[in-house]
Design a protein around this motif. Sequence first.
Motif, short mmCIF file in Angstrom:
data_model
loop_
_atom_site.label_atom_id
_atom_site.label_comp_id
_atom_site.label_asym_id
_atom_site.label_seq_id
_atom_site.Cartn_x
_atom_site.Cartn_y
_atom_site.Cartn_z
N ASP A 28 1.83 -2.70 -11.49
CA ASP A 28 1.58 -2.05 -10.20
C ASP A 28 0.97 -0.66 -10.42
O ASP A 28 0.41 -0.36 -11.50
CB ASP A 28 2.89 -2.02 -9.39
CG ASP A 28 2.66 -2.08 -7.90
OD1 ASP A 28 2.32 -1.03 -7.31
OD2 ASP A 28 2.80 -3.17 -7.30
N ASP A 29 1.11 0.16 -9.45
CA ASP A 29 0.51 1.50 -9.42
C ASP A 29 0.86 2.31 -10.68
O ASP A 29 1.98 2.23 -11.19
CB ASP A 29 1.09 2.20 -8.18
CG ASP A 29 0.38 3.47 -7.83
OD1 ASP A 29 -0.53 3.86 -8.57
OD2 ASP A 29 0.75 4.07 -6.80
N TRP A 66 -2.57 -3.97 -10.07
CA TRP A 66 -2.61 -3.33 -8.74
C TRP A 66 -3.81 -2.40 -8.65
O TRP A 66 -4.13 -1.71 -9.62
CB TRP A 66 -1.33 -2.53 -8.58
CG TRP A 66 -1.18 -1.70 -7.32
CD1 TRP A 66 -0.49 -2.06 -6.20
CD2 TRP A 66 -1.65 -0.37 -7.07
NE1 TRP A 66 -0.51 -1.04 -5.27
CE2 TRP A 66 -1.22 0.01 -5.79
CE3 TRP A 66 -2.40 0.54 -7.82
CZ2 TRP A 66 -1.51 1.25 -5.22
CZ3 TRP A 66 -2.70 1.78 -7.24
CH2 TRP A 66 -2.25 2.13 -5.96
N ARG A 125 0.11 10.42 2.24
CA ARG A 125 0.51 10.21 0.85
C ARG A 125 -0.46 10.93 -0.09
O ARG A 125 -0.90 10.38 -1.09
CB ARG A 125 0.53 8.71 0.53
CG ARG A 125 1.53 8.33 -0.55
CD ARG A 125 1.29 6.91 -1.05
NE ARG A 125 2.37 6.46 -1.92
CZ ARG A 125 2.29 5.46 -2.76
NH1 ARG A 125 1.18 4.76 -2.86
NH2 ARG A 125 3.30 5.11 -3.50
N LYS A 139 -3.51 -7.20 -6.92
CA LYS A 139 -2.83 -6.75 -5.69
C LYS A 139 -3.68 -5.63 -5.09
O LYS A 139 -3.81 -4.56 -5.67
CB LYS A 139 -1.43 -6.24 -6.03
CG LYS A 139 -0.64 -5.72 -4.84
CD LYS A 139 0.78 -5.38 -5.26
CE LYS A 139 1.56 -4.62 -4.20
NZ LYS A 139 2.88 -4.19 -4.70
N ASP A 175 -4.16 -2.98 -2.58
CA ASP A 175 -3.33 -2.18 -1.69
C ASP A 175 -4.20 -1.26 -0.83
O ASP A 175 -5.39 -1.04 -1.12
CB ASP A 175 -2.36 -1.36 -2.54
CG ASP A 175 -1.07 -1.04 -1.81
OD1 ASP A 175 -1.03 -1.17 -0.58
OD2 ASP A 175 -0.09 -0.65 -2.49
N ASN A 185 -3.00 2.21 1.44
CA ASN A 185 -1.78 2.86 1.88
C ASN A 185 -1.92 3.95 2.92
O ASN A 185 -1.16 4.91 2.92
CB ASN A 185 -1.05 3.43 0.66
CG ASN A 185 -0.31 2.34 -0.07
OD1 ASN A 185 0.39 1.54 0.53
ND2 ASN A 185 -0.48 2.27 -1.38
N CYS A 223 -2.29 -6.14 0.57
CA CYS A 223 -1.13 -5.26 0.72
C CYS A 223 -1.62 -4.01 1.46
O CYS A 223 -2.77 -3.60 1.29
CB CYS A 223 -0.61 -4.87 -0.67
SG CYS A 223 0.82 -3.77 -0.64
N GLY A 263 2.92 -2.27 2.13
CA GLY A 263 3.64 -3.48 2.52
C GLY A 263 2.74 -4.32 3.41
O GLY A 263 1.61 -4.64 3.05
N TRP A 320 1.38 -9.08 0.69
CA TRP A 320 2.72 -8.50 0.53
C TRP A 320 3.24 -8.17 1.93
O TRP A 320 2.64 -7.39 2.67
CB TRP A 320 2.63 -7.28 -0.38
CG TRP A 320 3.90 -6.57 -0.68
CD1 TRP A 320 4.11 -5.22 -0.61
CD2 TRP A 320 5.13 -7.13 -1.16
NE1 TRP A 320 5.38 -4.92 -1.01
CE2 TRP A 320 6.04 -6.08 -1.34
CE3 TRP A 320 5.55 -8.43 -1.45
CZ2 TRP A 320 7.34 -6.27 -1.79
CZ3 TRP A 320 6.85 -8.64 -1.89
CH2 TRP A 320 7.72 -7.56 -2.05
N ASP A 323 7.16 -3.48 2.46
CA ASP A 323 7.76 -2.71 1.37
C ASP A 323 9.28 -2.75 1.46
O ASP A 323 9.96 -2.28 0.55
CB ASP A 323 7.29 -1.25 1.42
CG ASP A 323 5.98 -1.07 0.66
OD1 ASP A 323 5.54 -2.02 -0.01
OD2 ASP A 323 5.39 0.02 0.76
#
Length: 748
Positions: A367-368, A412, A444, A477, A479, A481, A527, A530, A546, A549
């Motif tokens: 992941d990240d 990710w 973020r 994945k 994402d 965000n 994703c 989430g 996904w 979260d």
Amino acid sequence: MSINYQERTGIITIETLHTMYQMRVDENGFLQHLYYGKRFSADDMTYLYPGYDRPCSGNPDEAYPSRMVSFNVFPQEYTGYGIGDFRINSLAVRNADGSYGADFRYVSHETGKGKYGLSGLPASYGTEEEAETLVVRIQDPVTKLKAELLYGIFAEKDIITRAVRIKNEGQQSVILDRALSMSLDIPFGKWDLIHFHGRHALERQTEREQLTHLVKKVESKRGTSSHQENPFIILCDRNAGEDHGACYGFMLVYSGGFTAEAELDQFDSARIVMGIQDDQFAWSLEPGGTFETPEVILTFTDEGFTGLSHRFHKIIRHNICRGKYQFAQRPVLLNNWEATYLDFTDEKLLALADEAAALGIDMLVLDDGWFGERNTDDRSLGDWFVNEKKIRCGLKSLVEQINAKGLKFGIWMEPEMINENSELYRLHPDWAFAMPGRIPTRTRSQLVLDLSRSEVVDYLYDRIEPLLRENNIEYLKWDMNRSLSDVYSATLPPERQGEVLHRYVLGIYDLMDRITTNFPDLLLEGCSGGGGRFDAGILYYSPQIWCSDDTDPIERLNIQYGTSFGYPVSTVGAHVSASPNHQTGRTTPIHTRAVVAMSGTFGYELDPGKLTAQEKDQIREQLRLFRKHYDLIQGGLLYRLTAIQEDTYEAWQFAAEDKSEALLNVVVTAPRANRPLINIRLKGLEPDGIYELTDESDGYYMAVPSEPPVKEWKKLFTGGALMFGGYTLPNVWGDYPAFQLHFRRIDG
Ligand code: GLA
């Protein structure tokens, strides 16, 4: 052919297995909507709408001096604008002369086998055997603005899709301030509207409200389909439930902001419109230009929500999702996010891989945190270069070592984002959305890349392509965000800034299209913090998303329940995570966590090194069970057996379409002293069939000490007994026990 045209009456009828849709070109050339609902021997439904002289509702010139016809009253296939229909509209146009107006008349129509496509936009697809297309053209005789109303018909699946191709065949530019994908008028009935609202870590919560004369607006202004609302709504009879009642479903195949509006008009007719977010939308359509709206998937059933969901599940699995993993068994993965967060090294990852391999997990997902200087979440988005301080052996070697352990490897990325603290930002500060003279809002600590610009899309492709080509990465994945704000593209002129949000979405689709075309074996998992971009548009590129979260299994019951109204289990990314749960602090048995995550794509998101030997044995057993029941869970019919949070347990079930087996899942959400017995009526079985029970959860829950152990209970049942008498669970003890009961038909 499911499409029939009667020249004498001007009636076009679409028939699917159980539904009928009818429209009519009337004597004035107006395209009237006549009916959408249950199918019967096709009749002319014009009689439903005898004209009335409605005071304060204007009359079009063609009908004059009659006052019986009014755009404000009669049902329409697609609304015009500025011409006396005061209900919610599907279109808003500014003409070159400054007038606000579009007034359509029927021009022509055609039908064909197969399904229309949209350029640059995802849409359902179908072979010539399974789908047909109807195109109805309407045009404004003055400005020559044309709307091609597109209908895709999946007759066997009871699905009709709609989209609109707007063409400027005039001599001057027009501006579309609103260009929705459909409108639907339902003249009679009393309706409820169901929508799926939420927030980060609590997506798709059901809310049901009576449709009234106030416009109800379900929308996302976030530039993504969002956590806040989902581009899926249901309009249903006031008394509709899981097994009964008329329901209409509307699902937008789009990943950007959207609007879905519904109202009862002055005469108690319902109108529903749906399409692209119109806030901050203004599209300049030059002479000769075309604008295509995204597609809406519609269905109708008089069998309640279960039937409605089954129709959406089928169309998404068969005609939206694509690629190698559309039906193929997906890998069960171990994702390192909740195991390590950003704090890992190659050694730690290899240790996780050893654990995963020993348990029989299929894939390790990194992941990240593997790129740039991403040791904290405020930096390096955009710098998609391996951080060799953390992955000292290099990515290629890491993947090879993981593969050598018998595991696939996944990674990710968050391609659409950029941190100001990144090499990319230092090189291209203007690639991030920001309004002139203002410091953009951060979420973020990150900003959004301007994917309406082709050079930004090209840059991202040029980073992702070698990463995938040089390393054996079998899963990505994807994402995303944050929501979009400060939307302004440095390269578009001021008068085109209203196009940026949609162009951004087209940029994502372009990038995803290139990746899935050039790497057809890659499994993409969508994703967005989430499940903040859980929509049919993304599912066209990635067959799973996904879901949230929030990995707390009890909270997940709510989230997966709401998600299941529109989306099949095969699309729902769901993992077993550590306990106490990282989002809520709740402690639950690992068995319960697995029962919930198995109603999804299934995987793990924890450090197996921290588990007991007994928990590891349980994981091996969970993998065996998931694989054993894979086809039933992923391809079977889902039945919601409880309405969420109405009782102290939740139950849902999968049944094979041929009724040969079923899997009943129950999670007890609150312990009770001296509780009433829990009895659950199953669905979708053959009443006269004999079913044998296997308790797949045997040993994973505690009976109240005075109860007989479940093994001594009855094992054979008729389908009728299970459906009408129900199955009674043993009286359980302790926190959050869960059951998984398999019923297999044994009498042929
Ligand atoms: C988002 C995702 C998580 C995880 C983190 C990593 O929140 O939803 O699953 O990937 O980002 O930063």
